[in-house]
Design a protein around this motif. Structure first.
Motif, PDB file in Angstrom:
ATOM      1  N   LEU A 725       0.827  -1.208   0.000  1.00 25.56           N
ATOM      2  CA  LEU A 725       0.000   0.000   0.000  1.00 25.56           C
ATOM      3  C   LEU A 725       0.864   1.262   0.000  1.00 25.56           C
ATOM      4  O   LEU A 725       0.566   2.230  -0.703  1.00 25.56           O
ATOM      5  CB  LEU A 725      -0.925   0.006   1.226  1.00 25.56           C
ATOM      6  N   THR A 726       1.931   1.259   0.802  1.00 30.55           N
ATOM      7  CA  THR A 726       2.792   2.445   0.830  1.00 30.55           C
ATOM      8  C   THR A 726       3.435   2.695  -0.527  1.00 30.55           C
ATOM      9  O   THR A 726       3.589   3.846  -0.955  1.00 30.55           O
ATOM     10  CB  THR A 726       3.898   2.296   1.893  1.00 30.55           C
ATOM     11  N   ALA A 727       3.785   1.610  -1.220  1.00 31.04           N
ATOM     12  CA  ALA A 727       4.382   1.758  -2.550  1.00 31.04           C
ATOM     13  C   ALA A 727       3.345   2.230  -3.570  1.00 31.04           C
ATOM     14  O   ALA A 727       3.615   3.135  -4.382  1.00 31.04           O
ATOM     15  CB  ALA A 727       4.999   0.432  -2.996  1.00 31.04           C
ATOM     16  N   SER A 728       2.157   1.618  -3.539  1.00 34.04           N
ATOM     17  CA  SER A 728       1.125   1.969  -4.523  1.00 34.04           C
ATOM     18  C   SER A 728       0.633   3.397  -4.344  1.00 34.04           C
ATOM     19  O   SER A 728       0.387   4.116  -5.320  1.00 34.04           O
ATOM     20  CB  SER A 728      -0.056   1.000  -4.415  1.00 34.04           C
ATOM     21  N   LEU A 729       0.468   3.815  -3.075  1.00 34.89           N
ATOM     22  CA  LEU A 729      -0.091   5.138  -2.792  1.00 34.89           C
ATOM     23  C   LEU A 729       0.985   6.201  -2.609  1.00 34.89           C
ATOM     24  O   LEU A 729       0.663   7.375  -2.389  1.00 34.89           O
ATOM     25  CB  LEU A 729      -0.968   5.076  -1.537  1.00 34.89           C
ATOM     26  N   LYS A 730       2.273   5.734  -2.666  1.00 38.95           N
ATOM     27  CA  LYS A 730       3.399   6.658  -2.487  1.00 38.95           C
ATOM     28  C   LYS A 730       3.214   7.501  -1.214  1.00 38.95           C
ATOM     29  O   LYS A 730       3.311   8.732  -1.224  1.00 38.95           O
ATOM     30  CB  LYS A 730       3.544   7.556  -3.711  1.00 38.95           C
ATOM     31  N   THR A 731       2.908   6.780  -0.138  1.00 38.84           N
ATOM     32  CA  THR A 731       2.613   7.416   1.147  1.00 38.84           C
ATOM     33  C   THR A 731       3.369   6.696   2.256  1.00 38.84           C
ATOM     34  O   THR A 731       3.356   5.462   2.297  1.00 38.84           O
ATOM     35  CB  THR A 731       1.098   7.342   1.445  1.00 38.84           C
ATOM     36  N   PRO A 732       4.036   7.420   3.162  1.00 41.16           N
ATOM     37  CA  PRO A 732       4.705   6.763   4.289  1.00 41.16           C
ATOM     38  C   PRO A 732       3.692   5.977   5.128  1.00 41.16           C
ATOM     39  O   PRO A 732       2.523   6.331   5.199  1.00 41.16           O
ATOM     40  CB  PRO A 732       5.286   7.936   5.091  1.00 41.16           C
ATOM     41  N   LEU A 736      -0.682   6.379   6.133  1.00 46.65           N
ATOM     42  CA  LEU A 736      -1.632   5.560   5.362  1.00 46.65           C
ATOM     43  C   LEU A 736      -3.080   5.754   5.792  1.00 46.65           C
ATOM     44  O   LEU A 736      -3.971   5.905   4.936  1.00 46.65           O
ATOM     45  CB  LEU A 736      -1.261   4.081   5.468  1.00 46.65           C
ATOM     46  N   PRO A 737      -3.402   5.755   7.097  1.00 46.44           N
ATOM     47  CA  PRO A 737      -4.818   5.922   7.480  1.00 46.44           C
ATOM     48  C   PRO A 737      -5.435   7.196   6.923  1.00 46.44           C
ATOM     49  O   PRO A 737      -6.552   7.176   6.399  1.00 46.44           O
ATOM     50  CB  PRO A 737      -4.764   5.941   9.015  1.00 46.44           C
ATOM     51  N   ASP A 738      -4.689   8.327   7.020  1.00 43.86           N
ATOM     52  CA  ASP A 738      -5.222   9.591   6.512  1.00 43.86           C
ATOM     53  C   ASP A 738      -5.377   9.545   4.995  1.00 43.86           C
ATOM     54  O   ASP A 738      -6.367  10.049   4.447  1.00 43.86           O
ATOM     55  CB  ASP A 738      -4.322  10.752   6.913  1.00 43.86           C
ATOM     56  N   ARG A 739      -4.392   8.940   4.327  1.00 41.81           N
ATOM     57  CA  ARG A 739      -4.446   8.873   2.862  1.00 41.81           C
ATOM     58  C   ARG A 739      -5.619   8.019   2.380  1.00 41.81           C
ATOM     59  O   ARG A 739      -6.345   8.389   1.453  1.00 41.81           O
ATOM     60  CB  ARG A 739      -3.127   8.306   2.330  1.00 41.81           C
ATOM     61  N   ILE A 740      -5.840   6.883   3.055  1.00 40.98           N
ATOM     62  CA  ILE A 740      -6.952   6.006   2.672  1.00 40.98           C
ATOM     63  C   ILE A 740      -8.287   6.687   2.961  1.00 40.98           C
ATOM     64  O   ILE A 740      -9.234   6.599   2.161  1.00 40.98           O
ATOM     65  CB  ILE A 740      -6.834   4.651   3.402  1.00 40.98           C
ATOM     66  N   SER A 741      -8.384   7.402   4.094  1.00 43.35           N
ATOM     67  CA  SER A 741      -9.617   8.143   4.404  1.00 43.35           C
ATOM     68  C   SER A 741      -9.902   9.188   3.341  1.00 43.35           C
ATOM     69  O   SER A 741     -11.052   9.391   2.927  1.00 43.35           O
ATOM     70  CB  SER A 741      -9.493   8.817   5.773  1.00 43.35           C
ATOM     71  N   GLU A 742      -8.826   9.851   2.884  1.00 49.26           N
ATOM     72  CA  GLU A 742      -8.986  10.865   1.833  1.00 49.26           C
ATOM     73  C   GLU A 742      -9.506  10.232   0.541  1.00 49.26           C
ATOM     74  O   GLU A 742     -10.419  10.761  -0.122  1.00 49.26           O
ATOM     75  CB  GLU A 742      -7.646  11.549   1.601  1.00 49.26           C
ATOM     76  N   LEU A 743      -8.913   9.090   0.161  1.00 41.34           N
ATOM     77  CA  LEU A 743      -9.345   8.406  -1.066  1.00 41.34           C
ATOM     78  C   LEU A 743     -10.795   7.938  -0.968  1.00 41.34           C
ATOM     79  O   LEU A 743     -11.554   8.027  -1.939  1.00 41.34           O
ATOM     80  CB  LEU A 743      -8.424   7.209  -1.341  1.00 41.34           C
ATOM     81  N   LEU A 744     -11.171   7.433   0.221  1.00 38.45           N
ATOM     82  CA  LEU A 744     -12.552   6.989   0.394  1.00 38.45           C
ATOM     83  C   LEU A 744     -13.523   8.156   0.287  1.00 38.45           C
ATOM     84  O   LEU A 744     -14.610   8.025  -0.287  1.00 38.45           O
ATOM     85  CB  LEU A 744     -12.708   6.296   1.753  1.00 38.45           C
ATOM     86  N   ALA A 745     -13.131   9.303   0.852  1.00 36.07           N
ATOM     87  CA  ALA A 745     -13.987  10.495   0.750  1.00 36.07           C
ATOM     88  C   ALA A 745     -14.137  10.926  -0.695  1.00 36.07           C
ATOM     89  O   ALA A 745     -15.234  11.290  -1.152  1.00 36.07           O
ATOM     90  CB  ALA A 745     -13.399  11.622   1.599  1.00 36.07           C
TER      91      ALA A 745
END
Length: 885
Positions: A725-732, A736-745
């Motif tokens: 997930l960190t590699a796919s989303l280019k996110t530390p 990850l929790p904040d990034r996934i919440s953003e994508l879901l929103a």
């Protein structure tokens, strides 16, 4: 004379006459064919049948019992109780008929100041088996009873057996005459409530053969040892000695009855129906108190279902007395205080007992509220149809699915001016009981015949060496194939092997049986399962991989070392998780069940709400800290009382002997009674990884965890997923929790926009569909296939929009679409169409039938579906045809 005093007099009397006093066994029976201990003799069955050698020649007990087969009679007669106590004296090949009769008569008629019960001989009657001349003579010489007070009855009444081939024999019953005010003269043979049976003496001296019923069987011969099994009903004697009318008014039961009267504002003795309800409440509260004290938890099957039924019948009875609020916080303390003198555990464990009872009451009160809503709808529907009777299947649904009592359904239907189709309800209930009875009979047949083990058990107990050894040299004592003792088993056979010693752990205490093998000169056996079919005997279920094994052969048991390592890790891990739970949640979070095997543990515990993520993490951390601290694991064998005095926890539902095994992890940090296998230091567990926590009832939760290598592998898998997930989303990782919440929103916003677009698209099709309307008789009809849609909700929206645009003249809209690969059709009518007799439900069912499915609904809007998309045109044509007809 108080009930507890009668109990103690009994034990003192028989103890002074050479009987070993045996504490009451649990209400949860060891017998796999029984849900509960239903009679005083149940714990002694292995000794009475000779399956297990008796550890003493004579014994006495006051046994807790539960019977629910006569639950509908509770409260209606003076003697039917769900929970009762049976005073018993037993002889295993020691004294027999003459001495048993003498003991019974002496105890009943001796003066109270001499330790007896002080019954007047003139009030006592006796029945014997019609052909038992010996019993007649013994009663004459012991009690000097006149002939007419010794009544001879047939095999159906005065002959005992288990109902299957095995021990049997005549019995003699003692009755108390309550006097002419309670019924006609004539003695017990009149079968009248005037004569109360207080004691039954079974003379177990014969072997019976096959047969049916109570009297249709053959006597094959005498038993090698003649046994005595007697039972005196403690509650029955108590109500006679206390001068009250029935068992519900004795000192151990009456306080609950009085509390029910106080809460309802109704007087006991003023109304027959109310009296029955109060007696039901008193009986059921006491029964539930004792069941929960013995480790039974509420559930939807088996023992838990019986407990739930008792609690819900109590709530129902209080409701029928006019009380619709919670009453258990008043009723259960009253029962506790009445029973604690005889059973101190109901007071010391009342916190747990009350949480289970109060939680079930709260749940059922909510159930009653939802069931009432369903019943109200059913009543309204019945009245709309002009009927005066509520269907029996509705009453059955309420009873079976929602736990809504039939008496309450009858009462509420009557208040609404309706009757209930009781015949249909009773038929459905009878069908359900027949299915349950057939299932129970199947299980009983499969488990009942344990006699094949008796010869092996007579040679002594199987010695378990597996606490210290993984391999043990032994010898084959017996082989069983298809339930029959055989001399040998060859390659490919499935057999049970009885050994003198074994290092293989038999499943118990929540721990799964060991994997491994049994080997010897010329044979190799794969171990499939290890069980204890009777107390003290271990049976190994095996498949013969090669060679042939025979009785008497030398053998070696070999435990799969990797399996055992995983099993010990899991079992010790269970103790750590339990200790962590109690440390964080408090001592009330008591283990109520467990299961563990190599790499996995499951622990059930008393708690009435879900655990937060923080609490779960804290439990996991405490358990793993104990692993890191490398706590020493020490096992000791101690007397049960000494172990409990040290604070060792006894787990509900487990059976313990006089000597118990205590497992300490870090000294008192975790101290439990346990017969399982364990690591030597907590660090050997490796790691504990809690993977789930869930509800298994209103007052019970379940934790599941992986242990050791399995826990590491699961964490490694999670780490690989996080890395991906960190590699796919280019996110530390920490973001990850904040990034996934953003994508879901963002996804939710996009879906909303798409839905709005599709809604506009659908709205744009409305004019075209309105323009396609045709006239069929007196009705305007729109009947079209609209292609593929994402959901039936979209189809329904389109149908209702078209209907609104067609105006007030009689109109019908029938639209069909393909939804997720399946055909769907929705039909709508307006008020003018319905006035002409058109019903949407009828049209939808007809169309759905063409589609190969079913449908229905209300007169104004209905839908149907099926499996054949190609049949959509024909389905729509059926709507037109039905309108034109």
């Amino acid at each position: 004379m108080q009930t507890a005093e009668i109990r103690q007099r009994w034990l003192d009397y028989f103890a002074s006459r050479g009987h070993t006093v045996v504490p009451s066994a649990s209400l949860v029976s060891d017998d796999p064919t029984l849900l509960f201990t239903v009679a005083g003799m149940v714990p002694f069955v292995p000794y009475l049948t000779g399956l297990v050698p008796a550890p003493y020649p004579r014994a006495t007990s006051v046994q807790k019992c539960i019977r629910t087969n006569d639950i509908e009679e509770v409260g209606k007669t003076p003697r039917h109780g769900t929970f009762f106590q049976m005073n018993g004296n037993f002889s295993f090949g020691d004294y027999f008929k003459e001495q048993a009769i003498a003991y019974a008569w002496e105890f009943l008629t001796s003066a109270e100041d001499e330790g007896g019960l002080g019954f007047d001989p003139k009030d006592l009657w006796v029945t014997i088996y019609e052909d038992d001349d010996d019993a007649f003579q013994y009663w004459k010489q012991t009690a000097n009873l006149p002939d007419e007070r010794i009544q001879r009855l047939g095999k159906g009444t005065n002959y005992w057996s288990t109902g299957q081939p095995g021990p049997a024999g005549p019995c003699s019953e003692i009755f108390f005459d309550r006097g002419p005010a309670y019924g006609a003269d004539g003695g017990p043979a009149t079968d009248d409530d005037r004569y109360v049976e207080i004691w039954n003496l079974v003379f177990m001296e014969y072997l019976r053969g096959q047969g049916t019923g109570k009297d249709d069987f053959e006597i094959l011969g005498e038993l090698p040892k003649k046994n005595i099994d007697t039972g005196m009903g403690l509650e029955r004697v108590a109500f006679l000695k206390q001068g009250v009318e029935n068992m519900y008014e004795i000192d151990q039961v009456r306080p609950v009855l009085d509390k029910a009267a106080e809460l309802s504002g109704r007087r006991y003795g003023a109304n027959h129906d109310d009296d029955v309800r109060m007696r039901v409440i008193a009986d059921h509260v006491r029964s539930a108190l004792m069941l929960i004290a013995d480790g039974v938890s509420v559930s939807n099957e088996g023992r838990g279902y019986i407990l739930r039924r008792l609690l819900r019948r109590t709530v129902r009875a209080m409701r029928l007395l006019g009380v619709e609020t919670a009453t258990f916080p008043e009723l259960f303390p009253a029962s506790r205080d009445a029973m604690k003198a005889a059973y101190p555990e109901v007071e010391s464990d009342f916190d747990r007992i009350s949480r289970i009872a109060y939680g079930e009451e709260e749940t059922f009160l909510r159930t009653l509220a939802s069931g009432t809503s369903i019943l109200d709808l059913a009543v309204a529907d019945t009245k709309t149809k002009g009927a005066g009777e509520l269907p029996g299947d509705t009453a059955f649904l309420l009873h079976d699915t929602f736990g809504f009592p039939i008496d309450l359904t009858l009462e509420m239907a009557e208040e609404a001016g309706l009757t209930v189709n009781r015949a249909e309800f009773d038929r459905l209930m009878a069908d359900q009981r027949a299915r349950a009875k057939a299932d129970a009979k199947t299980k009983k047949t499969a488990l009942a015949d344990l006699s094949v083990y008796s010869a092996f058990r007579a040679k002594g107990e199987t010695v378990f060496t597996g606490y210290d050894l993984l391999e043990t040299d032994t010898s084959v004592l017996g082989l069983i194939v298809n339930g029959e003792s055989v001399q040998s088993a060859a390659a490919g056979d499935i057999a049970e092997v009885i050994l003198a010693e074994t290092s293989l752990y038999a499943e118990s205490g929540g721990q799964e049986a060991d994997a491994g093998s049994i080997v010897g000169n010329g044979f190799d056996l794969e171990v499939l399962d290890v069980q204890r079919p009777v107390k003290g005997l271990v049976s190994h279920r095996v498949q013969v991989r090669s060679g042939e094994v025979g009785v008497g052969a030398a053998a070696r048991t070999v435990v799969d070392a990797e399996w055992r390592r995983g099993a010990t890790q899991a079992h010790s891990g269970t103790h750590l998780v339990h200790a962590a739970l109690r440390q964080i949640l408090g001592p009330q979070a008591h283990q109520s069940g467990s299961y563990n095997k190599a790499g996995y543990l499951r622990l059930d515990f008393a708690w009435n709400q879900g655990l937060s993520a923080e609490t779960r993490s804290e439990i996991e951390e405490v358990a793993n800290n104990a692993i890191r601290e490398d706590l020493e694991v020490v096992t000791r064998v101690l007397p049960l009382d000494e172990a409990k005095a040290l604070g060792a926890m006894a787990l509900f539902g487990e059976k313990y002997g006089d000597l118990v095994r205590v497992v300490d992890i870090g000294g008192p940090w975790s101290r439990e009674l346990c017969g399982g296998t364990h690591v030597r230091h907590s660090s050997e567990i490796g790691i504990i990884n809690l993977v789930s926590e869930s509800s298994i009832g209103s007052t019970s939760r379940r934790i599941e965890s992986l242990v050791g290598r399995d826990a590491f592998r699961d964490l490694a898998t999670e780490r690989a997923i996080v890395s991906e997930l960190t590699a796919s989303l280019k996110t530390p990782r920490e973001q990850l929790p904040d990034r996934i919440s953003e994508l879901l929103a963002n996804l939710k916003a996009a879906e909303k926009k798409i839905a709005e677009y599709e809604s506009r698209q659908l709205a744009g099709r409305v004019p075209e569909l309105v323009a396609s309307a045709t006239r069929v008789g007196e009705v305007t009809l729109v009947s079209e296939s609209v292609g593929s849609l994402r959901s039936t909700d979209e189809l329904r929206q389109l149908v209702t929009s078209v209907r609104e645009r067609l105006g007030s003249d009689a109109a019908v809209v029938a639209l069909a679409a393909e939804v997720s690969g399946k055909p769907a059709v929705i039909v709508a009518t307006n008020p003018a169409a319905r006035e002409t007799g058109v019903r949407a439900g009828v049209l939808a069912r007809g169309a759905a039938g063409v589609l190969g499915g079913g449908g229905g609904g209300k007169d104004d809007l209905a839908q149907g579906g099926g499996s054949d998309v190609s049949a959509i045109p024909a389905a729509l044509e059926s709507v037109t045809s039905n309108l034109a007809a």
